[in-house]
Design a protein around this motif. Structure first.
Motif, short mmCIF file in Angstrom:
data_model
loop_
_atom_site.label_atom_id
_atom_site.label_comp_id
_atom_site.label_asym_id
_atom_site.label_seq_id
_atom_site.Cartn_x
_atom_site.Cartn_y
_atom_site.Cartn_z
N PRO A 1 29.69 -6.92 -3.70
CA PRO A 1 30.96 -7.49 -3.16
C PRO A 1 31.53 -8.71 -4.14
O PRO A 1 32.57 -8.73 -4.51
N LEU A 2 30.65 -9.75 -4.41
CA LEU A 2 31.39 -10.73 -5.32
C LEU A 2 31.74 -10.38 -6.90
O LEU A 2 32.66 -10.70 -7.47
N ALA B 1 35.38 -10.28 -8.15
CA ALA B 1 35.69 -11.28 -9.43
C ALA B 1 36.79 -10.36 -10.36
O ALA B 1 37.55 -10.77 -11.04
N VAL B 2 36.02 -9.07 -10.53
CA VAL B 2 36.75 -7.92 -11.36
C VAL B 2 38.21 -7.76 -10.77
O VAL B 2 39.14 -7.84 -11.49
N GLY B 3 38.30 -7.55 -9.63
CA GLY B 3 39.62 -7.07 -8.83
C GLY B 3 40.45 -8.37 -8.90
O GLY B 3 41.67 -8.10 -9.16
N GLY C 1 38.64 -5.23 -4.86
CA GLY C 1 37.54 -5.22 -5.69
C GLY C 1 36.07 -5.46 -4.83
O GLY C 1 35.20 -4.99 -5.15
N GLY C 2 36.23 -6.41 -4.04
CA GLY C 2 35.07 -6.65 -3.13
C GLY C 2 34.59 -5.67 -2.06
O GLY C 2 33.39 -5.36 -2.24
N LEU C 3 35.78 -4.71 -1.70
CA LEU C 3 35.21 -3.61 -0.90
C LEU C 3 34.82 -2.51 -1.93
O LEU C 3 33.65 -1.93 -1.48
#
Length: 162
Positions: A72-73, A77-79, A103-105
């Protein structure tokens, strides 16, 4: 000036993507073996109880993957970085938050899916008549109904072996 800002943002997005991929690969390497022949280091030199029995049933199951904060982290970060490249002002802030949440999901789902393992549930009738079902990673043992097996028990851990 805007050209340099978009180059820096693009470079940051690529760096975040690479970091997320490295983290995802690291998570898949952390999956431990849960088969009948896999022992944790702490199980060495322990006394274990061995019981014998006969296989009554065998069925394929799925062992869910790991759920650590890494997936998730990394996804957040990417999202978040990807979302920050959308729009400007308040719209950019909203896109950043939405990107981080999505992105976390997605990162959590990727981690769980990448570490999911096939398993087997083996139902054994012990010599004393007690019936136990043991779930373990499918290590290719191919247990057969009617086969004599051993159950190796330790504090909270049971495995079926030949």
């Amino acid at each position: 000036m805007r050209v340099n800002g978009s180059k820096t943002r693009s470079k940051t997005q690529r760096l975040a993507l690479v970091a997320a991929l490295v983290a995802a690969l690291g998570v898949t390497g952390c999956a431990s073996g849960l088969g009948g022949d896999a022992y944790e280091r702490g199980e060495a030199r322990r006394t274990m109880v061995v019981q014998y029995g006969t296989v009554e049933a065998v069925r394929a199951v799925k062992l869910e993957g790991t759920k650590t904060p890494v997936g998730p982290l990394a996804g957040a970060a990417v999202g978040g970085i990807a979302g920050s490249g959308v729009g400007g002002g308040r719209g950019q802030a909203i896109a950043t938050v939405i990107g981080a949440v999505a992105g976390g999901l997605a990162g959590a789902a990727v981690e769980e899916g990448a570490t999911r393992q096939p398993g087997v549930e083996v139902t054994v009738r012990l010599e004393n008549g007690q019936v136990l079902a043991v779930v373990q990673e499918d290590g290719g043992e191919n247990f057969r109904i009617g086969e004599r097996v051993r159950l190796v028990r330790d504090a909270g851990t049971t495995r079926v072996t030949r």
